[in-house]
Design a protein around this motif. Structure first.
Motif, PDB file in Angstrom:
ATOM      1  N   GLY A  31      -1.229  79.575 -26.700  1.00  0.00           N
ATOM      2  CA  GLY A  31      -1.078  78.997 -25.358  1.00  0.00           C
ATOM      3  C   GLY A  31       0.324  79.173 -24.815  1.00  0.00           C
ATOM      4  N   GLN A  32       0.702  78.298 -23.897  1.00  0.00           N
ATOM      5  CA  GLN A  32       2.006  78.364 -23.247  1.00  0.00           C
ATOM      6  C   GLN A  32       2.953  77.348 -23.878  1.00  0.00           C
ATOM      7  N   PRO A  33       3.906  77.801 -24.698  1.00  0.00           N
ATOM      8  CA  PRO A  33       4.849  76.851 -25.299  1.00  0.00           C
ATOM      9  C   PRO A  33       5.742  76.218 -24.242  1.00  0.00           C
ATOM     10  N   GLN A  34       6.176  75.007 -24.508  1.00  0.00           N
ATOM     11  CA  GLN A  34       7.096  74.316 -23.609  1.00  0.00           C
ATOM     12  C   GLN A  34       8.475  74.292 -24.257  1.00  0.00           C
ATOM     13  N   MET A  35       9.448  74.871 -23.563  1.00  0.00           N
ATOM     14  CA  MET A  35      10.822  74.878 -24.070  1.00  0.00           C
ATOM     15  C   MET A  35      11.763  74.743 -22.889  1.00  0.00           C
ATOM     16  N   HIS A  36      12.775  73.888 -23.062  1.00  0.00           N
ATOM     17  CA  HIS A  36      13.659  73.552 -21.946  1.00  0.00           C
ATOM     18  C   HIS A  36      15.092  73.453 -22.452  1.00  0.00           C
ATOM     19  N   ILE A  37      16.034  73.869 -21.619  1.00  0.00           N
ATOM     20  CA  ILE A  37      17.459  73.783 -21.952  1.00  0.00           C
ATOM     21  C   ILE A  37      18.122  72.828 -20.973  1.00  0.00           C
ATOM     22  N   ASP A  38      18.855  71.852 -21.484  1.00  0.00           N
ATOM     23  CA  ASP A  38      19.577  70.891 -20.638  1.00  0.00           C
ATOM     24  C   ASP A  38      21.052  70.902 -21.000  1.00  0.00           C
ATOM     25  N   GLY A  39      21.888  70.919 -19.974  1.00  0.00           N
ATOM     26  CA  GLY A  39      23.326  70.881 -20.191  1.00  0.00           C
ATOM     27  C   GLY A  39      24.006  70.001 -19.162  1.00  0.00           C
ATOM     28  N   GLU A  40      25.297  69.775 -19.375  1.00  0.00           N
ATOM     29  CA  GLU A  40      26.074  68.923 -18.471  1.00  0.00           C
ATOM     30  C   GLU A  40      27.336  69.652 -18.033  1.00  0.00           C
ATOM     31  N   ALA A  41      27.786  69.325 -16.847  1.00  0.00           N
ATOM     32  CA  ALA A  41      29.099  69.744 -16.374  1.00  0.00           C
ATOM     33  C   ALA A  41      29.828  68.484 -15.919  1.00  0.00           C
ATOM     34  N   ASN A  42      31.111  68.600 -15.613  1.00  0.00           N
ATOM     35  CA  ASN A  42      31.858  67.400 -15.232  1.00  0.00           C
ATOM     36  C   ASN A  42      31.431  66.848 -13.875  1.00  0.00           C
ATOM     37  N   VAL A  43      30.664  67.637 -13.095  1.00  0.00           N
ATOM     38  CA  VAL A  43      30.224  67.140 -11.785  1.00  0.00           C
ATOM     39  C   VAL A  43      28.725  66.881 -11.720  1.00  0.00           C
ATOM     40  N   ARG A  44      27.938  67.620 -12.504  1.00  0.00           N
ATOM     41  CA  ARG A  44      26.496  67.400 -12.466  1.00  0.00           C
ATOM     42  C   ARG A  44      25.842  68.047 -13.685  1.00  0.00           C
ATOM     43  N   SER A  45      24.594  67.728 -13.904  1.00  0.00           N
ATOM     44  CA  SER A  45      23.860  68.329 -15.012  1.00  0.00           C
ATOM     45  C   SER A  45      23.194  69.628 -14.553  1.00  0.00           C
ATOM     46  N   TRP A  46      22.759  70.431 -15.513  1.00  0.00           N
ATOM     47  CA  TRP A  46      22.034  71.654 -15.196  1.00  0.00           C
ATOM     48  C   TRP A  46      20.897  71.821 -16.198  1.00  0.00           C
ATOM     49  N   ASP A  47      19.893  72.600 -15.831  1.00  0.00           N
ATOM     50  CA  ASP A  47      18.774  72.805 -16.747  1.00  0.00           C
ATOM     51  C   ASP A  47      18.095  74.148 -16.455  1.00  0.00           C
ATOM     52  N   ALA A  48      17.337  74.606 -17.436  1.00  0.00           N
ATOM     53  CA  ALA A  48      16.595  75.859 -17.290  1.00  0.00           C
ATOM     54  C   ALA A  48      15.356  75.791 -18.171  1.00  0.00           C
ATOM     55  N   ALA A  49      14.322  76.498 -17.752  1.00  0.00           N
ATOM     56  CA  ALA A  49      13.079  76.565 -18.520  1.00  0.00           C
ATOM     57  C   ALA A  49      12.991  77.905 -19.232  1.00  0.00           C
ATOM     58  N   VAL A  50      12.419  77.884 -20.434  1.00  0.00           N
ATOM     59  CA  VAL A  50      12.151  79.116 -21.171  1.00  0.00           C
ATOM     60  C   VAL A  50      10.682  79.457 -20.936  1.00  0.00           C
ATOM     61  N   GLU A  51      10.434  80.563 -20.257  1.00  0.00           N
ATOM     62  CA  GLU A  51       9.070  80.875 -19.826  1.00  0.00           C
ATOM     63  C   GLU A  51       8.293  81.752 -20.805  1.00  0.00           C
ATOM     64  N   GLN A  52       8.974  82.261 -21.822  1.00  0.00           N
ATOM     65  CA  GLN A  52       8.273  83.121 -22.795  1.00  0.00           C
ATOM     66  C   GLN A  52       8.867  82.914 -24.182  1.00  0.00           C
ATOM     67  N   VAL A  53       8.017  82.605 -25.144  1.00  0.00           N
ATOM     68  CA  VAL A  53       8.427  82.471 -26.542  1.00  0.00           C
ATOM     69  C   VAL A  53       7.374  83.155 -27.406  1.00  0.00           C
ATOM     70  N   GLU A  54       7.817  84.014 -28.289  1.00  0.00           N
ATOM     71  CA  GLU A  54       6.921  84.638 -29.262  1.00  0.00           C
ATOM     72  C   GLU A  54       7.298  84.116 -30.645  1.00  0.00           C
ATOM     73  N   GLY A  55       6.296  83.860 -31.484  1.00  0.00           N
ATOM     74  CA  GLY A  55       6.615  83.318 -32.796  1.00  0.00           C
ATOM     75  C   GLY A  55       5.540  83.567 -33.814  1.00  0.00           C
ATOM     76  N   THR A  56       5.973  83.643 -35.082  1.00  0.00           N
ATOM     77  CA  THR A  56       5.072  83.818 -36.208  1.00  0.00           C
ATOM     78  C   THR A  56       5.451  82.835 -37.306  1.00  0.00           C
ATOM     79  N   LEU A  57       4.450  82.188 -37.884  1.00  0.00           N
ATOM     80  CA  LEU A  57       4.641  81.256 -38.989  1.00  0.00           C
ATOM     81  C   LEU A  57       3.751  81.690 -40.140  1.00  0.00           C
ATOM     82  N   VAL A  58       4.354  81.927 -41.298  1.00  0.00           N
ATOM     83  CA  VAL A  58       3.590  82.300 -42.494  1.00  0.00           C
ATOM     84  C   VAL A  58       3.605  81.120 -43.457  1.00  0.00           C
ATOM     85  N   MET A  59       2.406  80.663 -43.813  1.00  0.00           N
ATOM     86  CA  MET A  59       2.272  79.524 -44.718  1.00  0.00           C
ATOM     87  C   MET A  59       1.337  79.871 -45.870  1.00  0.00           C
ATOM     88  N   ALA A  60       1.565  79.237 -47.006  1.00  0.00           N
ATOM     89  CA  ALA A  60       0.613  79.354 -48.102  1.00  0.00           C
ATOM     90  C   ALA A  60      -0.661  78.632 -47.689  1.00  0.00           C
TER      91      ALA A  60
END
Length: 198
Positions: A31-60
């Protein structure tokens, strides 16, 4: 001679059964993973969304995938890849600067590689996983320790969610400034994520 044959065959069958049970399972992001980046500056906050993530998990392989059945040795490999160009903010100027500071032309991807699962504890219907790994951004590796909440979805997929603090300077990125230095971004960023593997 006949009994020797039976014993040899039995041992062979047990070995083969053990090999089958020990097979690894590869899971991919669903599906569509949800990932977000949040940061601060001395005058205001900023943010960005990550719109694409690829991943693999190998488990026993495990008979029943439940939080109480998870153990550190089940986790064999995990990799995540984020194309820098998929990081988007509500501001075209900010998006452009993020891509520039991450040096997207020379280092088009941010990656995470799991090193080791250190500890797993069960709380209610979730597993709290403490793990170590390496984040690579701007072509620079940075070791991280993260705490992830894992839970099972109704369709059998595994959900991982949590927050991770990262420093820009860990990746040789100087926190941006603007307007002759009067606007200064803070070094810290918070990455929040909610990802399903199936």
């Amino acid at each position: 001679m006949y009994f020797k044959k039976i014993i040899t065959t039995s041992i062979l069958m047990l070995f083969m059964a053990g090999t089958v049970l020990a097979q690894d399972v590869t899971l991919n992001i669903q599906g569509q993973p949800q990932m977000h980046i949040d940061g601060e500056a001395n005058v205001r906050s900023w943010d960005a969304a990550v719109e694409q993530v690829e991943g693999t998990l190998v488990m026993a392989e495990v008979e029943e995938m439940m939080p109480e059945n998870l153990s550190a040795d089940l986790f064999k490999e995990m990799t995540l890849t984020i194309p820098v160009e998929s990081i988007q903010s509500g501001s075209g100027g900010l998006t452009k600067n993020i891509h520039k500071y991450l040096n997207a032309d020379d280092h088009p991807n941010i990656t995470f590689t799991l090193n080791e699962v250190n500890e797993i504890s069960v709380e209610d219907e979730s597993a709290i996983i403490t793990a170590s790994g390496v984040v690579n951004a701007n072509g620079v590796d940075s070791d991280v320790t993260l705490q992830v909440t894992a839970s099972m979805n109704a369709d059998g997929s595994i959900n991982f969610q949590g927050e991770q603090e990262l420093l820009m300077t860990s990746f040789d990125i100087d926190p941006p400034t603007a307007i002759f230095g009067t606007v200064r971004a803070r070094d810290e960023m918070i990455i929040s994520y909610n990802v399903n593997f199936n």
